[in-house]
Design a protein around this motif. Structure first.
Motif, PDB file in Angstrom:
ATOM      1  N   ILE A  38       9.498  -8.104  -4.903  1.00 37.75           N
ATOM      2  CA  ILE A  38      10.959  -8.445  -5.345  1.00 37.75           C
ATOM      3  C   ILE A  38      11.661  -7.828  -6.635  1.00 37.75           C
ATOM      4  O   ILE A  38      12.747  -7.768  -6.659  1.00 37.75           O
ATOM      5  N   GLY A  39      10.594  -6.935  -7.057  1.00 41.34           N
ATOM      6  CA  GLY A  39      11.301  -6.207  -8.338  1.00 41.34           C
ATOM      7  C   GLY A  39      10.645  -4.983  -8.451  1.00 41.34           C
ATOM      8  O   GLY A  39       9.518  -4.651  -7.650  1.00 41.34           O
ATOM      9  N   PRO A  40      11.239  -4.010  -9.322  1.00 45.51           N
ATOM     10  CA  PRO A  40      10.594  -2.729  -9.147  1.00 45.51           C
ATOM     11  C   PRO A  40       9.091  -2.422  -9.810  1.00 45.51           C
ATOM     12  O   PRO A  40       8.589  -1.393  -9.672  1.00 45.51           O
ATOM     13  N   ASN A  41       8.893  -3.375 -10.737  1.00 44.74           N
ATOM     14  CA  ASN A  41       7.561  -3.150 -11.224  1.00 44.74           C
ATOM     15  C   ASN A  41       6.476  -3.329 -10.220  1.00 44.74           C
ATOM     16  O   ASN A  41       5.266  -2.444 -10.233  1.00 44.74           O
ATOM     17  N   GLN A  42       6.295  -4.448  -9.340  1.00 42.97           N
ATOM     18  CA  GLN A  42       5.458  -4.409  -8.467  1.00 42.97           C
ATOM     19  C   GLN A  42       5.654  -3.318  -7.417  1.00 42.97           C
ATOM     20  O   GLN A  42       4.724  -2.964  -6.727  1.00 42.97           O
ATOM     21  N   ALA A  91       3.764  -0.333  -8.766  1.00 44.77           N
ATOM     22  CA  ALA A  91       2.292  -0.463  -8.528  1.00 44.77           C
ATOM     23  C   ALA A  91       2.025  -0.228  -7.030  1.00 44.77           C
ATOM     24  O   ALA A  91       1.071   0.199  -6.732  1.00 44.77           O
ATOM     25  N   PHE A  92       2.894  -0.654  -6.175  1.00 40.29           N
ATOM     26  CA  PHE A  92       2.359  -0.618  -4.605  1.00 40.29           C
ATOM     27  C   PHE A  92       2.528   0.756  -4.168  1.00 40.29           C
ATOM     28  O   PHE A  92       1.636   1.087  -3.119  1.00 40.29           O
ATOM     29  N   ARG A 112       3.762   3.760  -6.423  1.00 38.34           N
ATOM     30  CA  ARG A 112       3.955   4.710  -7.512  1.00 38.34           C
ATOM     31  C   ARG A 112       5.398   5.300  -7.761  1.00 38.34           C
ATOM     32  O   ARG A 112       5.337   6.133  -8.689  1.00 38.34           O
ATOM     33  N   MET A 161       6.034   6.377 -11.857  1.00 40.17           N
ATOM     34  CA  MET A 161       4.965   6.582 -12.514  1.00 40.17           C
ATOM     35  C   MET A 161       4.712   7.816 -12.820  1.00 40.17           C
ATOM     36  O   MET A 161       3.762   8.259 -13.680  1.00 40.17           O
ATOM     37  N   THR A 216      16.960  -8.346  -9.524  1.00 42.42           N
ATOM     38  CA  THR A 216      15.938  -7.392  -9.203  1.00 42.42           C
ATOM     39  C   THR A 216      15.339  -6.915 -10.272  1.00 42.42           C
ATOM     40  O   THR A 216      13.935  -6.642 -10.317  1.00 42.42           O
ATOM     41  N   TYR A 246      14.691  -3.970 -13.637  1.00 44.85           N
ATOM     42  CA  TYR A 246      14.322  -2.583 -13.618  1.00 44.85           C
ATOM     43  C   TYR A 246      12.794  -2.345 -14.213  1.00 44.85           C
ATOM     44  O   TYR A 246      12.060  -3.265 -14.442  1.00 44.85           O
ATOM     45  N   ARG A 287       9.789  -1.636 -16.339  1.00 47.33           N
ATOM     46  CA  ARG A 287       9.600  -2.022 -17.636  1.00 47.33           C
ATOM     47  C   ARG A 287       9.234  -0.465 -18.533  1.00 47.33           C
ATOM     48  O   ARG A 287       8.111   0.169 -17.809  1.00 47.33           O
TER      49      ARG A 287
END
Lengths: 464, 366, 100
Positions: free
Chosen positions: A395-399, A402-403, A405, A408, A435, A437, A439
């Motif tokens: 639901i957000g950019p950080n997950q 991680a999923f 790249r 990164m 949503t 941004y 981190r």
């Protein structure tokens, strides 16, 4: 470095003005800038270049010499070539210069980190030969280079500026492929009355358009389905306009559909941001002085919301006045007396923005790219990858990062962050604010392990 | 319709358990947090690690060994279900030493543990020359290493994504952006969320990492866990520089060299610090001098989920039978055990592993 | 050894120095922006990406995008943030790929 009263990050119009005003109030200023010479992108290398190319670049550029002159004074340590990579409480700012890491400290921080061009992910935008239009501007300003066979693609005033400068230099672009429509201009009409308060700006725009038209540069309006084709470099731009598919052979493509605040430094220290629907980007939340919700941190210029060079300069002065007053070096009455005319000037200079934002909206297909389009240039992640991540509960950019790249790589999401937020927001039926941004963490720019290690004081408590 | 299980926490631990339960035919609903939640699953080092685990509790060493041994099948099963590779490499791992005396002490400790494990603790000591043959880029300051053959590493982010994919693919329901506020027993359980969502389930597994500090006591657990910060660095993508992982550094499957990690008691502060980054960088450059020229591209602080003795907690709630606390520091290492063996414990089958030493009984009421 | 350049240069009087790009000598204006000077000399592809091997060249010219990475003295650096110095030895980045 020694303790300073204020650290200013960025030596564009906002940073230079802030540094000069702060020093004028008796503050010791560290002005950190990653370029070898002051000016920022708008006045890039102005001291070396103004005499050579002033006629092509225009008075709006050579004007920058007034600001660079203003920072050559006592009280300002202008550290050029300083690439800031971490900002911590205190404030302790770590940066790299000449391959060595160093630090500056001060109780006040003014971020004047300017703008980035809004990422414009279209098919083929990673090919060599494709650049942001700002890059074309920089090549002309700093290096006196003009693309011989260029097509300029997108929307916004910068498109006309660079085209007009190319015309003046005798190498007009092969074409302007413009994404805004007549409808956008009509909708912008309601802001026209307000914009007329900044009539000088509009007059300049019309003059540039006149130069482009007289040079018979073809203009294609309302372009869609834009793609750049080529194997190992750009060979042509393809698009639809006027109900027809078109293709223009070229060597260079300049993309542009607006600029957005460079928020990396502000986000890295936790400054709150909000979505600005008119400018289609996140902006830091600042008060009338440029103060943020992080005590002691100010943001001035385009990094606080796009306003242009004149507005940036004024905002830099206003923030510096507040910082000086907060440090007890300027009486509150003096602060307010000096700020009042600056505020009026800023309002006048800002008046044209709503019209420009409405008349030259971002290219819709680059805000929500096709699944196969690369959106993260560093890690080569596609829009479809982000939509897949949304389907897996991101639901957000950080997950999503991680999923898959995205964000990164070394650019730290500067050229994919807004796209990732937009795609996730659309896919999840949530707003950009909901949503969120990426981190942003140190390093804001890569730093070698050798430099980092050289700063180690051998304190075993820090690790293990 | 109520699920057989509600799993609170959609990280590696919760999803591993969910995956295991789905494979046994149970229906599962996972409640996951928000994008900004503390997530050890996004910040961990990615080791599938045996050595040094359970130095004072051989049962923990055994449990880690059992999981490590099951990892290859676990990874294959995720690959078959999702087409996703999790980058598992289990060709051993190092404990690098910069001084002879620390190496000698560690070897003595390992010998003692090995005896308690009936000799099943396959490690060898590599001197500088032997190590140099295995790791050509190792630096002269490294005096030796313990190579433990049961160690390895995986890509923890690919693992998280593969689990998220696999659980959904096998019919698990995953609700994201949920903040669980409480659990009510009503014959079964009703899990309540801040946004008004409720989920009915026959059993509940609390695997919410640090979220269990607040939620645990509401479900009748002691949940004496705390955050411990680990700062981690990762470089630009590099050509092959490191063959086997260690606690100092490992080269991930995409090419970056990951460097870890600090152990800091700073509460819920997951920021990085320049001194922390510098310390880790210095240690990595000491181990692999070529890293001095490598660019650091990312760093992060992540919060370990630690019990007082560092061991996992597996506990059924004394006041709410059918509610279980599953929490550990080594969610990646134990992922295979959680998927393959924990369902037997949750269901109380004859094949259930004996996890008595991991109950909360070990935490005396003070 | 200038190849056909897609760029017209307005300044041609600057003193030149020799840099080495992947072993080949190039005469470039001293003190010029390195990425710009390489573009003007006809270099289009600065590197290939470590992930897929795709070609890349300068994109933002302001230190934000990292597409113009080159390697100097074993360190990956943004060409657009450097200036031409005589004798500079530049290589296309070793571009990892790491384990595979």
């Amino acid at each position: 470095m020694n303790q300073h009263d204020v650290i200013v990050v960025g030596a564009g119009p906002a940073g230079m003005a802030a540094a000069a005003t702060a020093a004028g109030a008796g503050l010791r200023v560290a002005l950190l800038d990653e370029q070898p010479r002051a000016g920022g992108q708008i006045y890039r290398d102005v001291d070396r270049v103004a005499d050579r190319r002033g006629a092509i670049l225009g008075a709006d550029f050579t004007e920058g010499r007034r600001l660079t002159a203003g920072i050559r004074r006592d009280g300002i340590d202008h550290v050029d070539g300083a690439v800031v990579w971490a900002i911590e409480d205190g404030f302790r700012v770590s940066f790299t210069r000449d391959g060595c890491a160093a630090q500056a400290t001060a109780p006040k921080l003014i971020l004047a980190t300017g703008a980035l061009e809004r990422p414009m992910p279209v098919p083929g935008w990673t090919l060599p030969g494709v650049m942001m239009a700002g890059a074309g501007q920089i090549l002309l300003k700093q290096s006196g280079m003009l693309a011989r066979r260029a097509v300029i693609v997108g929307s916004g005033p910068l498109l006309y500026l660079i085209a007009a400068q190319m015309v003046r230099a005798g190498t007009p672009p092969l074409a302007l492929v413009e994404t805004q429509t007549r409808g956008d201009l009509v909708r912008a009409g309601r802001h026209l009355a307000g914009a007329l308060r900044g009539a000088g700006y509009l007059a300049k725009g019309l003059k540039m358009l006149g130069e482009i038209v007289r040079a018979r540069v073809p203009r294609h309006a309302g372009a869609t389905d834009i793609a750049i084709v080529g194997d190992d470099r750009a060979k042509a731009v393809t698009f639809r306009s006027g109900g027809r598919s078109r293709s223009i052979d070229c060597d260079t493509v300049f993309l542009h559909h607006g600029v957005v605040p460079n928020t990396q430094a502000a986000r890295s220290i936790g400054v709150a941001h909000r979505w600005d629907a008119d400018q289609h980007c996140f902006v830091p939340i600042v008060d009338a002085w440029g103060a943020t919700d992080v005590d002691g941190v100010f943001i001035a210029g385009d990094s606080a919301g796009i306003g242009g060079a004149e507005v940036a300069e004024i905002a830099g002065r206003i923030a510096a006045l507040k910082a000086a007053a907060d440090l007890g070096r300027l009486a509150q009455a003096d602060r307010d007396r000096q700020a009042a005319p600056l505020r009026r000037q800023r309002d006048r200079q800002s008046a044209v923005r709503p019209f420009l934002d409405a008349a030259y909206p971002p290219y819709a297909a680059a805000l929500s790219p096709a699944d196969t389009t690369c959106i993260c240039r560093c890690e080569e992640v596609t829009a479809g990858d982000i939509r897949t991540a949304a389907g897996l509960g991101c639901i957000g950019p950080n997950q999503a990062k991680a999923f898959g790249r995205a964000g990164m790589g070394p650019c730290q999401g500067r050229y994919c962050g807004l796209t990732v937020t937009a795609i996730l927001a659309e896919a999840n039926g949530r707003t950009p604010d909901e949503t969120g941004y990426f981190r942003i963490r140190p390093p804001l720019k890569p730093v070698t392990l050798g430099e980092l290690a050289a700063m180690d004081d051998g304190d075993r408590d820090a690790a293990e | 319709m109520p699920s057989d299980y509600a799993i609170i926490g959609g990280g590696v631990v919760g999803l591993s358990v969910a995956w295991g339960l789905l494979n046994r035919g149970f229906t599962v609903t996972v409640l996951d947090g928000g994008d900004g939640s503390y997530r050890a699953s996004r910040g961990n080092f990615g080791l599938v690690w045996v050595q040094s685990k359970g130095m004072n509790q051989p049962r923990y060493a055994r449990w880690s060994q059992r999981s490590a041994a099951a990892w290859a099948d676990f990874a294959a099963e995720l690959r078959d279900a999702t087409g996703r590779h999790v980058g598992l490499q289990q060709t051993g791992g190092y404990d690098l030493h910069f001084a002879e005396d620390t190496l000698e002490r560690k070897v003595a400790d390992y010998e003692a543990l090995k005896a308690k494990l009936d000799g099943d603790y396959p490690y060898e000591v590599l001197g500088p020359n032997a190590l140099k043959r295995e790791e050509p880029h190792i630096g002269p300051k490294v005096v030796g290493a313990i190579l433990h053959h049961q160690d390895g590493h995986a890509n923890p982010l690919r693992l998280l994504a593969a689990l998220a994919d696999a659980v959904r693919g096998r019919g698990g329901s995953v609700l994201t952006g949920k903040a669980v506020t409480g659990v009510a027993a009503n014959g079964g359980f009703r899990v309540e969320c801040a946004d008004g969502t409720t989920v009915g389930a026959g059993k509940v597994v609390l695997s919410a990492g640090l979220g269990a500090i607040a939620l645990g006591p509401r479900l009748g657990f002691k949940a004496p866990i705390r955050p411990q910060r680990g700062q981690v660095l990762i470089t630009e993508k590099l050509p092959r520089l490191i063959n086997r992982p260690s606690l100092v550094a490992r080269q991930v499957d995409e090419g970056g060299v990951q460097i870890g990690a600090t152990n800091e008691e700073v509460g819920f502060d997951d920021r990085t610090t320049q001194p922390g980054l510098s310390r880790l960088a210095a240690q990595a450059v000491n181990a692999y001098p070529a890293l001095a020229k490598a660019q650091l591209v990312r760093s992060w602080g992540a919060l370990r989920v630690l019990s007082p003795d560092g061991l996992p907690i597996y506990q059924e709630s004394p006041s709410l039978p059918g509610a279980y606390l599953v929490t550990c520091h080594s969610g990646v290492t134990l992922a295979a055990a959680h998927a393959r063996f924990l369902p037997d414990w949750l269901e109380g089958t004859p094949a259930a592993p004996d996890l008595e030493v991991f109950s909360e009984d070990r935490f005396a009421v003070s | 050894m200038k190849t056909a350049s897609p760029f017209l240069e307005l300044d041609t009087a600057a003193p030149q120095g020799t840099v080495w790009f992947d072993g080949a000598p190039l005469d470039l204006p001293l003190g010029a922006n390195l990425a710009a000077a390489l573009l003007a000399a006809g270099v289009a592809v600065f590197r290939h990406t470590p992930a897929t091997g795709a070609p890349r060249g300068p994109f933002c010219m302001m230190g934000a995008c990292f597409d113009c990475l080159v390697e100097i003295d074993g360190v990956a650096r943004q060409a657009c943030m450097l200036e031409v110095a005589d004798g500079l030895r530049i290589t296309r980045p070793r571009g990892g790929g790491g384990q595979r």
